[in-house]
Scaffold this motif. Structure first.
Motif, short mmCIF file in Angstrom:
data_model
loop_
_atom_site.label_atom_id
_atom_site.label_comp_id
_atom_site.label_asym_id
_atom_site.label_seq_id
_atom_site.Cartn_x
_atom_site.Cartn_y
_atom_site.Cartn_z
N UNK A 44 36.77 49.42 31.99
CA UNK A 44 35.51 49.78 31.34
C UNK A 44 35.65 50.02 29.84
N UNK A 45 36.86 50.31 29.38
CA UNK A 45 37.01 50.58 27.93
C UNK A 45 37.04 49.30 27.10
N UNK A 46 37.02 48.15 27.73
CA UNK A 46 37.12 46.88 27.00
C UNK A 46 35.77 46.36 26.48
N UNK A 94 37.44 34.49 41.87
CA UNK A 94 37.36 34.21 40.44
C UNK A 94 35.90 34.30 40.00
N UNK A 95 35.57 35.39 39.33
CA UNK A 95 34.18 35.65 38.97
C UNK A 95 34.14 36.79 37.97
N UNK A 96 33.05 36.87 37.21
CA UNK A 96 32.82 38.00 36.33
C UNK A 96 32.18 39.13 37.13
N UNK A 97 32.64 40.34 36.92
CA UNK A 97 32.06 41.50 37.58
C UNK A 97 30.61 41.69 37.17
N UNK A 98 30.22 41.13 36.01
CA UNK A 98 28.84 41.24 35.57
C UNK A 98 27.90 40.34 36.35
N UNK A 99 28.44 39.43 37.14
CA UNK A 99 27.61 38.49 37.88
C UNK A 99 28.00 38.52 39.35
N UNK A 137 43.02 41.81 17.00
CA UNK A 137 42.08 40.77 16.60
C UNK A 137 41.36 40.19 17.82
N UNK A 138 40.03 40.29 17.79
CA UNK A 138 39.23 39.74 18.88
C UNK A 138 39.18 40.60 20.12
N UNK A 139 39.75 41.81 20.08
CA UNK A 139 39.77 42.67 21.26
C UNK A 139 39.37 44.09 20.86
N UNK A 193 36.26 36.19 26.44
CA UNK A 193 37.22 37.06 27.10
C UNK A 193 38.04 36.31 28.14
N UNK A 194 37.41 35.38 28.86
CA UNK A 194 38.15 34.61 29.86
C UNK A 194 39.28 33.83 29.21
N UNK A 195 39.00 33.21 28.07
CA UNK A 195 40.02 32.43 27.37
C UNK A 195 41.18 33.32 26.93
#
Length: 214
Positions: free
Chosen positions: A105-107, A83-88, A157-159, A1-3
């Motif tokens: 949240x819908x992603x 710069x960080x993931x909300x999951x961490x 594609x990919x999302x 997702x970051x990429x």
């Protein structure tokens, strides 16, 4: 997702234009009524919405895309971009009076959505206010692409994207004190001069205790 997001911000810059969402204006009103001082904004992008909040509140903006963070620090100098993931969020010992989470949240898949919401609510002070928006199942993209879970489609594609109905949204926040849910239409003015109207749902409430009035 970051990429994925880094590539988009590199090539499209301010993807959704400069105008804030009408929901952030509503959230700002609610936050002010509840004497909010500190706000967490997960998935902040380049600060299109944080800029409206940071002229009144102390704002921490969490964003996984390094390219978006660069843009955000230029666009909204009043917010603190991380710069960080909300999951961490183990790095973050702070707690906030409010959270504003726009179209994030819908992603994700259901397990990821529930984890994301739980992580966000855990960042709130007692009685803290939350305001989330997400895609509605009334949107024209609903049902487009391969269904990977209930009401969740790989529409690009990919999302993937999950499309919420009202009951579904309520169930995701059932462990909180829900104050209001509703629908809103948003017109995105993309950086390539294409506009598109989206149908969103919003929900706001507070962590499940009696220390704050909404």
């Amino acid at each position: 997702m970051k990429e994925y997001w880094n590539n988009r911000f590199i090539h499209e810059g301010h993807i959704w234009g400069s105008q804030p969402s009408k929901t952030v204006i509503d959230a700002k009103r609610i936050f002010a009524l509840n004497s909010v001082k500190t706000v967490l904004v997960p998935g902040a992008g380049y600060g299109r919405n944080t800029k409206i909040l940071s002229d009144t509140f102390q704002v921490d903006a969490i964003e996984i895309s390094s390219e978006a963070v660069i843009l955000g620090r230029q666009w909204d100098t009043g917010s603190h971009f991380i710069e960080e993931s909300i999951f961490d969020l183990s790095f973050n010992n702070k707690r906030y009076d409010a959270i504003y989470c726009y179209d994030l949240i819908h992603l994700f898949t259901k397990s990821e959505r529930m984890r994301l919401i739980k992580t966000c609510i855990q960042q709130l002070n007692e009685g803290g206010i939350y305001y989330f928006t997400c895609f509605s199942n009334e949107d024209e993209s609903f049902g487009v692409g391969k269904e990977v879970e209930y009401n969740t489609f790989e529409y690009k594609k990919g999302k993937i994207s999950h499309f919420f109905d009202e009951d579904d949204l309520i169930s995701h926040f059932s462990e909180t004190e829900i104050k209001e849910i509703g629908e809103v239409e948003e017109v995105f003015e993309y950086s390539n001069d294409v506009s598109r109207t989206y149908k969103l749902r919003y929900i706001y409430g507070r962590s499940n205790n009696n220390t704050s009035k909404v």
